[in-house]
Write an enzyme that holds these catalytic residues in place. Structure first.
Site, short mmCIF file in Angstrom:
data_model
loop_
_atom_site.label_atom_id
_atom_site.label_comp_id
_atom_site.label_asym_id
_atom_site.label_seq_id
_atom_site.Cartn_x
_atom_site.Cartn_y
_atom_site.Cartn_z
N ASP A 273 -6.86 -16.00 2.47
CA ASP A 273 -8.18 -16.57 2.72
C ASP A 273 -9.10 -16.32 1.53
OD1 ASP A 273 -7.51 -17.49 5.23
OD2 ASP A 273 -9.42 -16.83 6.10
N LYS B 115 0.88 -1.17 0.00
CA LYS B 115 0.00 0.00 0.00
C LYS B 115 0.92 1.22 0.00
CE LYS B 115 -4.14 1.86 0.26
NZ LYS B 115 -5.05 1.87 -0.90
N ASP C 285 -2.69 -12.46 5.23
CA ASP C 285 -3.71 -13.19 5.98
C ASP C 285 -5.04 -13.07 5.25
OD1 ASP C 285 -5.06 -14.48 7.97
OD2 ASP C 285 -4.89 -12.90 9.46
#
Ligand code: NAD
Length: 375
Positions: A263, A202, A259
């Site tokens: 997923d 980012k 993370d």
């Protein structure tokens, strides 16, 4: 590494763990015969089973066995028997986090590969899934989950309406060496795969991301110019994973970004029973399926052993550099699925007729397709 003998520390853990571990041992036996390698095993206790036997979720003997092994293969830990809200009581997860920490496992690798035979299980339409085969490389011991954090009371201007109130913060922090080593893992993996890395950050907002980008590019120019490197902002990646997942080969990213993205990506394939993972550090690496101990089906002989076998495939690739054996195992699993064999969790009502099998039979089918032809 070019050994003829590999020593594996087995951590069957709890629930379905022992059942799927037995299938991994069986498959490794067949691969050993075929590729002229001896695998030896040492079983150790972790999680609930370790609490029952020793009072600790991570006994000292387990750590010793893990450090001494060429690789660790963990099934799953936990279950209702050990669920507790009493902070003084040991919990199985402490064993899992403890062993990751003790082995210094800073890189978590999760492959996301679509098995064509299972495309009905995905929530995306088949045309979006064509060619999906990526590896997410998540930094595991730094970033937002490990930076300074606090909650403060009595902070002026913090309460609703402006009086004194609470303030909380977490810090995303990275050091150059942490970024460099995870980037190296990603570039090396890309060399063994499709030759492309997406570095996700980012950098338009975060200082830690700007350092991340700088270090990744410096390492790329110095040592990995043969690998294609692309930068992508994390919000864009979240969208691209659904829009066009086949564009990705290796994705490397910060702990929390990884993370969340891993997923999201894992659901492209649609089945928990098919997801493997590897955690790498500077020493012994650890391989485990992404699913838990499935206490609801433990002891029934119906657990899907394929995520465990795909974790074995990763172990062959990353710890033992046995690419041929890893390829043989991957195609044996693919063949079994294409032939229509299914455990209950991956059965799909739309694509009947299917041949339903249990844990042992699924392991046998894969083993048979590996044969024992000496190379
Ligand atoms: P889970 O992954 O164990 O089970 C979720 C659902 O998926 C269940 O219905 C289960 O039967 C099914 N499932 C999972 N793996 C399967 C397989 N190989 N074959 C067929 N079906 C499978 O998650 P949960 O129910 O949330 O957690 C159960 C226990 O596992 C908890 O104690 C949890 O803390 C623990 N857990 C451990 C790990 C780990 O060891 N890494 C990871 C997640 C959860």
């Amino acid at each position: 590494m070019s050994h003829t003998n590999y020593h594996i520390c087995l951590l069957p853990g709890d629930g379905i763990g022992p059942e799927i571990t037995a299938e991994a041992v069986k498959v490794l036996g067949a691969l050993g015969d075929r590729f002229g390698v001896a695998f030896t095993f040492e079983e150790a206790l972790l999680g609930g089973a370790a609490i029952d036997a020793t009072g600790s979720p991570l006994p000292e003997a387990t750590l010793t066995a893990a450090h001494a092994a060429d690789a660790v293969l963990l099934a799953a830990i936990g279950g209702p028997k050990w669920d507790t809200t009493d902070p003084a009581k040991p919990r199985p997860e402490q064993g899992l986090l403890g062993i990751r920490k003790a082995l210094g496992l800073y890189a978590n690798l999760r492959p996301v590969k679509l098995f064509r035979a299972l495309e009905g299980a995905s929530s995306l339409k088949p045309e979006y899934l064509e060619g999906v085969d990526m590896l997410i490389v998540r930094e595991l011991t730094g970033g937002l989950y490990f930076g300074a954090r606090a909650r403060e009371t009595g902070v002026a201007g913090a309460a609703t309406g402006g009086g004194e109130g609470m303030r909380a913060y977490d810090t995303m922090e990275y050091r150059e060496f942490e970024i460099e080593r995870i980037a190296r893992t990603a570039f090396e993996a890309a060399r063994k795969r499709g030759g492309k890395v997406h570095s996700v950050d980012k950098a338009n907002v975060l200082e830690s991301s700007r350092l991340w980008r700088e270090v990744v590019h410096r390492l790329h120019a110095a040592e990995f110019a043969d690998v294609e490197l692309l930068d992508q902002l994390v919000d864009n990646t979240a969208m691209q994973l659904i829009r066009w997942p086949a564009q990705f080969d290796v994705v490397v990213t910060e702990n929390m970004f990884g993370d969340i993205l891993s997923d999201e990506a894992s659901m492209l394939t649609g089945s928990l029973g098919m997801l493997a993972s590897a955690s790498l550090g500077d020493g012994t690496a650890l391989y485990e399926p992404s699913h838990g101990s499935a206490p609801d089906i433990a002891g029934q002989g119906v657990a899907n052993p394929l995520a465990m076998l795909l974790s074995v495939e990763m172990m062959l690739r990353y710890s033992f550099d046995m690419q041929d054996a890893a390829d043989a195992l991957a195609s044996a699993i693919e063949d079994v699925l294409v032939e229509g064999w299914r455990t209950r969790d991956i059965a799909d009502a739309d694509t009947l007729p299917q041949k339903m099998v249990g844990t042992v039979a699924m392991g046998d089918l894969v083993t048979e397709r590996l044969g024992a032809v000496k190379q």
